[in-house]
Write a protein that holds these residues in place. Structure first.
Motif, PDB file in Angstrom:
ATOM      1  N   ILE A 130      29.000  12.653  81.316  1.00  0.00           N
ATOM      2  CA  ILE A 130      30.239  11.946  81.028  1.00  0.00           C
ATOM      3  C   ILE A 130      31.378  12.956  80.994  1.00  0.00           C
ATOM      4  O   ILE A 130      31.240  14.035  80.412  1.00  0.00           O
ATOM      5  N   ILE A 131      32.481  12.609  81.636  1.00  0.00           N
ATOM      6  CA  ILE A 131      33.684  13.425  81.568  1.00  0.00           C
ATOM      7  C   ILE A 131      34.842  12.553  81.106  1.00  0.00           C
ATOM      8  O   ILE A 131      34.994  11.418  81.570  1.00  0.00           O
ATOM      9  N   LEU A 132      35.604  13.057  80.152  1.00  0.00           N
ATOM     10  CA  LEU A 132      36.768  12.343  79.627  1.00  0.00           C
ATOM     11  C   LEU A 132      37.990  13.233  79.778  1.00  0.00           C
ATOM     12  O   LEU A 132      37.961  14.406  79.398  1.00  0.00           O
ATOM     13  N   VAL A 133      39.051  12.675  80.352  1.00  0.00           N
ATOM     14  CA  VAL A 133      40.281  13.425  80.580  1.00  0.00           C
ATOM     15  C   VAL A 133      41.443  12.696  79.922  1.00  0.00           C
ATOM     16  O   VAL A 133      41.599  11.477  80.108  1.00  0.00           O
ATOM     17  N   LEU A 134      42.253  13.406  79.167  1.00  0.00           N
ATOM     18  CA  LEU A 134      43.441  12.832  78.548  1.00  0.00           C
ATOM     19  C   LEU A 134      44.591  12.843  79.550  1.00  0.00           C
ATOM     20  O   LEU A 134      44.819  13.838  80.249  1.00  0.00           O
ATOM     21  N   LYS A 135      45.331  11.738  79.618  1.00  0.00           N
ATOM     22  CA  LYS A 135      46.387  11.579  80.616  1.00  0.00           C
ATOM     23  C   LYS A 135      47.692  11.101  79.973  1.00  0.00           C
ATOM     24  O   LYS A 135      47.683  10.383  78.977  1.00  0.00           O
ATOM     25  N   ASP A 136      48.796  11.490  80.607  1.00  0.00           N
ATOM     26  CA  ASP A 136      50.105  10.988  80.186  1.00  0.00           C
ATOM     27  C   ASP A 136      50.370   9.599  80.761  1.00  0.00           C
ATOM     28  O   ASP A 136      51.121   8.818  80.191  1.00  0.00           O
ATOM     29  N   LYS A 137      49.762   9.291  81.907  1.00  0.00           N
ATOM     30  CA  LYS A 137      49.883   7.977  82.540  1.00  0.00           C
ATOM     31  C   LYS A 137      48.566   7.615  83.201  1.00  0.00           C
ATOM     32  O   LYS A 137      47.892   8.471  83.770  1.00  0.00           O
ATOM     33  N   LEU A 138      48.215   6.341  83.137  1.00  0.00           N
ATOM     34  CA  LEU A 138      46.986   5.870  83.762  1.00  0.00           C
ATOM     35  C   LEU A 138      47.291   5.339  85.154  1.00  0.00           C
ATOM     36  O   LEU A 138      48.093   4.417  85.322  1.00  0.00           O
ATOM     37  N   THR A 139      46.651   5.923  86.160  1.00  0.00           N
ATOM     38  CA  THR A 139      46.854   5.519  87.551  1.00  0.00           C
ATOM     39  C   THR A 139      45.494   5.321  88.196  1.00  0.00           C
ATOM     40  O   THR A 139      44.763   6.287  88.416  1.00  0.00           O
ATOM     41  N   TRP A 140      45.160   4.062  88.494  1.00  0.00           N
ATOM     42  CA  TRP A 140      43.827   3.743  89.011  1.00  0.00           C
ATOM     43  C   TRP A 140      43.794   3.769  90.531  1.00  0.00           C
ATOM     44  O   TRP A 140      44.833   3.859  91.187  1.00  0.00           O
ATOM     45  N   SER A 141      42.590   3.718  91.094  1.00  0.00           N
ATOM     46  CA  SER A 141      42.438   3.729  92.541  1.00  0.00           C
ATOM     47  C   SER A 141      41.125   3.044  92.908  1.00  0.00           C
ATOM     48  O   SER A 141      40.500   2.392  92.081  1.00  0.00           O
ATOM     49  N   TYR A 149      28.153  10.734  87.962  1.00  0.00           N
ATOM     50  CA  TYR A 149      28.692  10.893  86.609  1.00  0.00           C
ATOM     51  C   TYR A 149      29.570   9.694  86.273  1.00  0.00           C
ATOM     52  O   TYR A 149      29.915   8.881  87.148  1.00  0.00           O
ATOM     53  N   THR A 150      29.922   9.589  85.008  1.00  0.00           N
ATOM     54  CA  THR A 150      30.851   8.559  84.553  1.00  0.00           C
ATOM     55  C   THR A 150      32.117   9.234  84.056  1.00  0.00           C
ATOM     56  O   THR A 150      32.059  10.054  83.123  1.00  0.00           O
ATOM     57  N   GLY A 151      33.219   8.931  84.677  1.00  0.00           N
ATOM     58  CA  GLY A 151      34.492   9.543  84.307  1.00  0.00           C
ATOM     59  C   GLY A 151      35.417   8.541  83.641  1.00  0.00           C
ATOM     60  O   GLY A 151      35.510   7.394  84.068  1.00  0.00           O
ATOM     61  N   ILE A 152      36.087   8.998  82.599  1.00  0.00           N
ATOM     62  CA  ILE A 152      37.020   8.159  81.857  1.00  0.00           C
ATOM     63  C   ILE A 152      38.350   8.891  81.721  1.00  0.00           C
ATOM     64  O   ILE A 152      38.374  10.092  81.414  1.00  0.00           O
ATOM     65  N   GLU A 153      39.439   8.189  81.963  1.00  0.00           N
ATOM     66  CA  GLU A 153      40.774   8.732  81.701  1.00  0.00           C
ATOM     67  C   GLU A 153      41.374   7.946  80.542  1.00  0.00           C
ATOM     68  O   GLU A 153      41.426   6.711  80.584  1.00  0.00           O
ATOM     69  N   VAL A 154      41.815   8.668  79.522  1.00  0.00           N
ATOM     70  CA  VAL A 154      42.341   8.043  78.302  1.00  0.00           C
ATOM     71  C   VAL A 154      43.801   8.429  78.125  1.00  0.00           C
ATOM     72  O   VAL A 154      44.170   9.601  78.267  1.00  0.00           O
ATOM     73  N   LEU A 155      44.623   7.444  77.844  1.00  0.00           N
ATOM     74  CA  LEU A 155      46.030   7.708  77.577  1.00  0.00           C
ATOM     75  C   LEU A 155      46.150   8.525  76.293  1.00  0.00           C
ATOM     76  O   LEU A 155      45.564   8.185  75.271  1.00  0.00           O
ATOM     77  N   LYS A 156      46.899   9.603  76.365  1.00  0.00           N
ATOM     78  CA  LYS A 156      47.004  10.516  75.222  1.00  0.00           C
ATOM     79  C   LYS A 156      47.456   9.820  73.949  1.00  0.00           C
ATOM     80  O   LYS A 156      47.001  10.136  72.849  1.00  0.00           O
TER      81      LYS A 156
END
Length: 381
Positions: A130-141, A149-156
């Protein structure tokens, strides 16, 4: 579903001028509706959008490009997220789309564990990959593959403390042959039918992330499809010396899949296309428009500028060189003269749940419509 068909009926049966902004907004509302589910990969969203556009083309009086059907079917791989989309960080439940997004290539999994800091914004659980990344903006694709792996982007701003624990239940479904279709129609020319002008736009968007959240894609690219469809109405009522073709591509968000397929399996002679204009994200325009390939086709760009200066349509037309950033690209590679036009200014929503019809200003819709008519009229002289 009943609401969806009611909207379709109203849009197709209301006699209005093509230039009418209300027509474009009605189309925009339909294309971004819950029934269309982001015109993507779950709940038949893309298929419903394709049906709507095809039905509209028939009602307008267009003819199928191949003489038989408006749909050009094809397939491509896509990683999808049809079901569970649950996440808790440090015991706090986060809202999909608003607080977090799943990386589009992720595999689904269910479990919990500790997170270890890798750098200032990245946290991992090596055991569960699992990888988690903190983001200033969420932009999907959209991704054409599934990773291991399972990746997650979380709004700060969604969490107050450093991520230490994670609980997740995420369902993915990799489809190696997702079924899609380009929608292709024509208005035959009155005196030079073998000379063709093309207007194109992609109708697909990101679809849904889980069973409860979808991405409306108002500016990207329901705006372009609404623009194309109103022009299709206009030209069907007012045939021109040249044939006017309309192509609505699927799979743009997944690597320009639809336009690539069309160029490899053309439904018309590419050599007969005198010019193609691709529109993508044309719902604003406060600060003007940008024209990709302006430096390649300097004569046509000068004409566009001249028409705009004469009629005071847009604040500014910005030239840009060659770029592989939308569906014009593969036509350019085949030697078809083409522009890609997008508007600038206004809303900042992009590939997120905030790209909504109600907040899309359509600031320069009428001016862009008029400029396009003038431009194609001059190209036919």
């Amino acid at each position: 579903m009943r609401k969806y068909f009611f909207i379709c009926f109203m849009v197709l049966s209301t006699p209005v001028l093509s230039q009418d902004l209300q027509t474009a907004r009605a189309l925009l509302d339909t294309l971004t509706s819950k029934a269309m589910w982001g015109r993507g990969y779950t709940k038949n969203g893309m298929s419903k959008a394709a049906d709507f556009i095809s039905t509209s083309f028939k009602a307008y009086g267009l003819t199928p490009m191949d003489g038989e059907t408006f749909k050009q079917p094809f397939s491509y791989p896509a990683n999808t997220f049809p079901g569970k989309m649950n996440l808790r960080i440090n015991g706090k439940t986060l809202v999909p789309g608003k607080d977090f997004i799943v990386m589009p290539e992720s595999k689904g999994q269910e479990g919990q564990g500790k997170l270890f800091q890798k750098d200032s914004v990245t946290f991992i659980n090596p055991e569960k990959r699992i990888i988690l990344v903190l983001k200033d903006k969420l932009t999907w694709s959209v991704a054409p593959e599934q990773a291991d792996y399972t990746g997650i982007e979380v709004l700060k701003t969604a969490i107050s403390d450093q991520p230490e624990t994670i609980e997740l239940s995420i369902e993915n479904q990799f489809n190696p042959e997702f079924q899609a279709a380009n929608i292709c129609g024509m208005v035959k020319g009155t005196s030079k039918p073998d000379s063709i002008l093309v207007l194109s736009a992609h109708y697909d968007h990101l679809g849904g992330m889980g069973s409860d959240v979808y991405f409306p894609g108002a500016n990207d690219n329901a705006s372009g499809i609404s623009f194309l469809m109103t022009l299709a109405q206009h030209y069907a009522r007012h045939p021109q010396p040249y044939s006017i073709a309309f192509i609505c591509f699927a799979g743009e968000e997944n690597g320009l899949a639809g336009s690539k397929y069309f160029v490899e399996h053309p439904l018309l002679d590419l050599g007969k296309i005198k010019f193609l204009t691709n529109v993508d994200m044309v719902g604003t325009g406060e600060t003007g428009i940008t024209v990709v390939n302006a430096s390649i086709h300097s004569k046509e760009f000068a004409l566009l500028q001249q028409l705009n200066d004469k009629n005071k349509y847009l604040v500014k037309i910005n030239p840009r060189g060659k770029a592989a950033n939308s569906d014009h690209y593969f036509f350019t590679e085949k030697g078809v003269p083409a522009f890609f036009i997008y508007t600038q200014g206004g809303i900042s929503a992009y590939h997120d749940v905030n790209d909504l019809a109600k907040t899309l200003p359509f600031t320069e819709y009428k001016d862009l419509f008029s400029l396009f008519l003038d431009f194609y009229k001059e190209l036919m002289k």
